[in-house]
Design an enzyme around this catalytic site. Structure first.
Site, short mmCIF file in Angstrom:
data_model
loop_
_atom_site.label_atom_id
_atom_site.label_comp_id
_atom_site.label_asym_id
_atom_site.label_seq_id
_atom_site.Cartn_x
_atom_site.Cartn_y
_atom_site.Cartn_z
CD GLU A 55 -3.97 -6.07 2.73
OE1 GLU A 55 -4.72 -5.32 3.40
OE2 GLU A 55 -2.73 -5.99 2.76
CD GLU A 100 -2.95 -1.06 2.34
OE1 GLU A 100 -4.03 -1.65 2.23
OE2 GLU A 100 -2.61 -0.42 3.37
#
Length: 680
Positions: free
Chosen positions: A320, A172
């Site tokens: 995710e 991320e």
């Protein structure tokens, strides 16, 4: 598979080394169910039980190691990858493939303590501290070298491991550094791009407020201030993070099998950098799909799936997603029973080939103790475990049907980071959200046609019947030429409000909107107005309101489908929409943010004009239909996003993939129900 007690002996490492690993490629389903697993947080004696529970839940893949740097390199230059090798090999014995993450999002304390220059500097001048994550600076040469070295060591060890199917770089991306060295790099980057200060001063109109620069060292680091500087700073951030990523990508590619993909996990509409640029170096795009508070927003979430698919213009992964609930939202409510399954199939319909949950088991400590999991801290399944196991079984059942298929659309929406950055820097109406504008077009098109792509303006467009560009604020000349060629080739280009205002330097076009496309349109924007009150609009599309934004248009040979009613005097009776047929193609300019009723009417007009029909025919409200085609197959994923039963009539008999191949002409979907259909 070895008996459990065999793995709990002191000879675990020896057994892993001696036993041949199974070949999983032939057995791995085309659609994968996964979870984030952190073996470093638990005694090795626990690993077999975790993997046994994963296998029982039909989990096919785990992601590991993306936060394990302190375990992989406990002290400078001393590496310990044996434990990870044992975990990867043990997963193979349970039929579970592995994606390895490089740990550059969480540097160890010894590194940042000894080399404080590797730490990020916050925008307020404070140094980031150890104890969180992303404290490393992506622009630090020393930090980049440490990241390259650990990635290289991991690739040397696992680049040919038969059970490692891919790599995730970092985790991320988002944090940046505001230190003096980064500032100097920004100035050097500008020097290389512009060549001379005269060129930069000219493009940025630095005579305004006496901003003229006579030395590169005088240029501040954005954001804030000059629009040209602000846009270039975003591009510099993109280039810097790409370089940081590329160093690790190179290290892995040099030491790994071509069969192992390389990806990174992105965060949907997060716009700190240009995702099209970053994914150029990757084999696969993935994103992290979280609802947070509340429940699934089908249109916006679907739009985010399609955005991610558009980064590479091919299928993607959900790396995710939340197993029930998160820990960071204002209210961390749980998704309803069946909603996690609903979300999983929603992703598959939009082109995901894997759905992976974060995380497998609750950590005993750390910042995310309360985050949802599939197994509790005590090692036993939570109530959601059975629902996820059902998803895994269904993925296996549908794998053969879905293998080799992808969504295909006749309509594309253009999404430009430059334009979003330009508008967000000067909204003129605080509520003018560029993503919200995209959604206002996306939602009715998706509902009516059951398929739409979201791509960069630089993507090939010739195959699309309709191309929609809401808020294409930054419109360089080369992009305008490509769009003109698209229209001349027979396509229908639909521009939304604020299109064609800026050039590539975030400067106002010398021509009125839509800038270089004015001759093609046969009209222009006379003036734009931020609205604090709705404005009536009516015409051949019906009646409704314009909100947030309205542009007074002038027709010079173009048709006028909609006109403003009485409001502020300036807009009264003026064109709100222009449309013009150009050869075999057409260009339409919608100069207002239309309400939902008028947007649906506009969408219906576009679809009818293009002669388009949904592939499965009309479906009941709340039932999402997605089509994936390829390998000689057409497969439909149906998801009932409502809490009431729904029936879907089919245009022809189809096979029910999740119901044992039975052929049917109608589908009864229970609340939050799912079915996969294969066309005969």
């Amino acid at each position: 598979m070895l008996h459990k007690h065999c793995w709990q002996t002191a000879g675990l490492a020896l057994i892993c080394a001696i036993l041949p690993l199974p070949s999983l490629a032939a057995d791995r389903p085309a659609i994968l169910l996964g979870a984030a697993w952190y073996p470093e947080q638990w005694p090795e004696s626990r690993w077999p039980e975790d993997l046994k529970l994963m296998e029982a839940a039909h989990i096919h893949m785990v992601r590991v190691a993306e936060f394990a740097w302190s375990r992989l390199e406990p002290s400078e230059g001393h590496f310990d990858l044996d434990w990870l090798d044992r975990a990867v090999s043990l997963a193979a014995q349970h039929g579970i493939s592995v994606v390895i993450g490089t740990p550059s999002a969480a540097p160890p304390a010894w590194l940042t303590q000894k080399y404080p220059d590797t730490l990020r500097t916050e925008q307020d001048g404070r140094k980031a501290k150890h104890g969180n994550r992303q404290q490393g600076s992506p622009t630090s040469a020393r930090y980049r070298e440490f990241c390259r070295r650990i990635a290289d060591r991991m690739a040397q060890r696992f680049g040919h491991h038969p059970n490692v199917i891919g790599w995730q770089i970092d985790n991320e991306y988002g944090a940046f550094s505001w230190d003096d060295e980064t500032h100097r790099q920004f100035q050097d980057w500008l020097r290389q791009k512009y060549g001379t200060l005269d060129a930069l001063n000219s493009h940025w109109t630095t005579e305004y407020w006496s901003q003229t620069y006579n030395d590169w060292s005088q240029i501040p680091m954005g954001p804030g201030g000059n629009p040209g500087l602000n846009l270039e700073f975003k591009r510099f951030v993109t280039a810097s993070i790409r370089d940081f990523q590329h160093i690790q990508v190179q290290a892995i590619r040099a030491a790994s099998d071509p069969r192992q993909f390389i990806t990174s996990n992105f965060m949907g509409w997060y716009d700190a950098f240009d995702h099209y640029v970053l994914t150029e170096d990757l084999d696969l795009a993935t994103w992290d799909d979280y609802v947070g508070s509340g429940h699934l927003d089908v249109a916006r979430n679907g739009m985010t799936h399609d955005l991610t698919r558009g980064f590479k213009r091919k299928n993607f992964w959900v790396m995710e997603t939340q197993p029930g609930f998160v820990n960071w939202a204002p209210v961390n409510n749980a998704l309803d029973r069946g909603e996690v399954r609903e979300m999983a199939w929603h992703a598959i319909g939009h082109g995901a080939d894997a759905v992976s949950y974060w995380q497998w088991r609750s950590a005993l400590n750390g910042q995310e103790e309360y985050h949802g999991t599939l197994v509790g801290a005590d090692g036993t399944p939570v109530p959601l475990y059975d629902e996820v196991a059902q998803i895994g079984r269904e993925f296996e059942m549908a794998g053969e049907a879905l293998a080799g298929t992808s969504p295909v659309a006749d309509v594309a929406i253009l999404q430009s980071y430059d334009s979003r950055w330009a508008i967000n820097g000067q909204r003129h109406n605080q509520n003018f959200d560029p993503v919200g504008l995209l959604l206002s077009y996306y939602k009715p098109i998706r509902e009516m046609l059951q398929q739409v792509d979201i791509v960069s303006p630089d993507a090939p467009l010739a195959a699309y019947r309709i191309v929609i560009a809401p808020g294409l604020n930054v419109l360089p000349d080369d992009m305008a030429r490509r769009l003109t060629d698209y229209v001349n080739g027979g396509g229908h280009l639909v521009l939304g409000p604020r299109s064609g205002m800026k050039d590539t330097y975030n400067a106002l076009q010398a021509a009125r909107q839509p800038g270089p496309l004015v001759p093609l349109l046969g009209g222009r924007v006379e003036q734009y107005y931020a609205l604090n009150e709705e404005v009536p609009v009516s015409g051949v599309w019906g009646s409704g309101k314009a909100r947030l934004w309205a542009e007074q248009l002038k027709a010079d040979g173009a048709e006028v489908p909609l006109t403003y009613g009485e409001s502020n005097g300036w807009l009264d009776g003026q064109p709100a929409v222009l449309s013009r047929k150009v050869g075999k193609g057409r260009i339409t300019y919608i100069g207002a943010w239309l309400d939902d009723t008028l947007m649906r009417a506009a969408t219906q007009w576009m679809i009818q004009l293009g002669g388009l029909e949904p592939a499965l025919g009309r479906a009941p409200e709340g039932v999402e239909v997605s089509r994936r085609v390829g390998a000689g197959k057409a497969v439909f994923v149906l998801v009932n996003h409502t809490k009431t039963p729904q029936q879907v009539a089919l245009p022809r008999p189809m096979q029910r993939v999740l119901q044992g191949g039975a052929t049917t002409s109608a589908i009864d979907l229970p609340p939050r129900g799912v079915e996969v259909l294969r066309a005969n």
